[in-house]
Design an enzyme around this catalytic site. Structure first.
Site: not given
Ligand code: NAD
Length: 310
Positions: A266, A285
């Site tokens: 990115e 993003h």
């Molecule tokens: P979070 O930590 O609350 O939830 C992530 C979940 O993924 C957890 O419950 C964990 O148990 C699960 N997990 C981990 N490894 C896994 C696997 N191999 N298979 C299935 N589940 C698995 O995080 P969140 O706040 O829900 O955010 C998730 C992701 O979204 C972040 O890590 C970030 O990369 C992405 N994000 C992107 C944006 C965007 O603007 N595009 C914004 C916020 C977050």
């Protein structure tokens, strides 16, 4: 006290930090991330470094952070920070957990509805007087469809709530959230294994961190195991989905649509990969970045930084 902010932060939250620590203590330059030499010089004597997702807090930059105690992350996803190395140096890494979850959840439901209906991308044709009504009259409603969430943390759970409110059934795969967790009952989502999710979902949305076990999770094989006509939404991280496989599944008609907000590199360089793909939404993003989320994320980090230093 010196606080360096290397990417954009809500102005009110910057003011909160200035009011607490003194105006001259806060160095705020949203473009600092793109000036590596200036950034390295600025962090050399800083106590706190506040970043979004573009500043790479590792290697040279981390070494330059000679007296930094706190890293504030204006968002979640810590893949741009070498958390282990920070912790080994006694630094505290603070993400804005949950503060942009609603923005992402709304993005997912909005794009799912748009892509299932496949009727919103007709502006050019309508402007040109083509009136493609017959071609667009087979769009699918969202109520009654099954949403499959891969990752059931803060964003996955909030997305499940919104999806249920528009009449979707929700299934989710998350090996870490226990059967007994109240989130299943609270959201009405049904826990399934990944293969079941892929086989059953009409819309698959990814909400996992980028870690070793999620790299290339949605490879060509898993994409081809999705239901014909299903929609794939990736707001998680680039590298979790094989973008070339998505493009070819859209072109062959196996996938009914896709929305991709995050990319391995990115900004995404101009590329032929996605050229000519039908029913595809690409965004820079931005899923978690709304006016409201920016305020919530920024104020949460300002407050947590103040708390960590007091
Ligand atoms: P979070 O930590 O609350 O939830 C992530 C979940 O993924 C957890 O419950 C964990 O148990 C699960 N997990 C981990 N490894 C896994 C696997 N191999 N298979 C299935 N589940 C698995 O995080 P969140 O706040 O829900 O955010 C998730 C992701 O979204 C972040 O890590 C970030 O990369 C992405 N994000 C992107 C944006 C965007 O603007 N595009 C914004 C916020 C977050």
């Amino acid at each position: 006290m010196k606080i360096v902010i290397s990417e954009f932060m809500d102005e009110n939250a910057v003011q909160t930090l200035r009011a607490r620590f003194g105006r001259e203590s806060v160095v705020y330059d949203a473009g600092l991330v793109d000036k590596p030499d200036e950034l390295a010089a600025a962090v050399a004597d800083c106590d706190v470094l506040i970043v979004r997702n573009r500043t790479q807090v590792r290697g040279v930059l981390l070494t330059a952070c000679a007296k930094t105690r706190v890293i504030g992350r204006l968002g979640v996803g810590l893949d741009n920070i070498d958390v282990a190395a920070c912790e080994a140096r006694g630094m505290k890494v603070i993400p804005a957990t949950g503060a942009n979850a609603l923005a992402v959840a709304e993005y997912v439901i909005g794009t799912a509805m748009m892509l299932r209906r496949a009727s919103y991308l007709s502006t050019d044709a309508v402007v040109a007087g083509k009136w493609p009504r017959a071609a667009l009259s087979n769009g699918r409603e969202t109520a009654g469809a099954t949403l499959g969430l891969v990752g059931f943390g803060s964003i996955g759970q909030l997305t499940a709530q919104l999806a249920r409110a528009v009449g979707m059934s929700v299934i989710a795969y998350d090996p870490i959230i226990k059967d007994s967790d109240h989130a299943w009952m609270d959201t009405g989502a049904i826990r399934v294994e990944l293969d079941e999710l892929i086989a059953q979902a009409d819309v698959v949305s990814l909400h996992v961190p980028l870690v070793e076990s999620t790299k290339n999770l949605f490879n060509a094989e898993r994409i081809s195991a999705m239901k014909k006509g299903a929609i794939l939404i990736n707001t998680a991280r680039g590298g979790i989905v094989d973008d070339a496989a998505v493009a070819s599944a859209l072109k062959s008609g196996h996938l009914g649509g896709a929305a991709i907000d995050v990319f391995e590199k990115e900004p995404l360089p101009a590329s032929e990969t996605f050229a000519g793909c039908p029913n595809l939404v690409l965004t820079p993003h931005i899923a978690g970045v709304s006016a409201e989320a920016n305020v919530r994320v920024s104020s949460m980090i300002a407050e947590k930084v103040i708390e960590a230093l007091s």
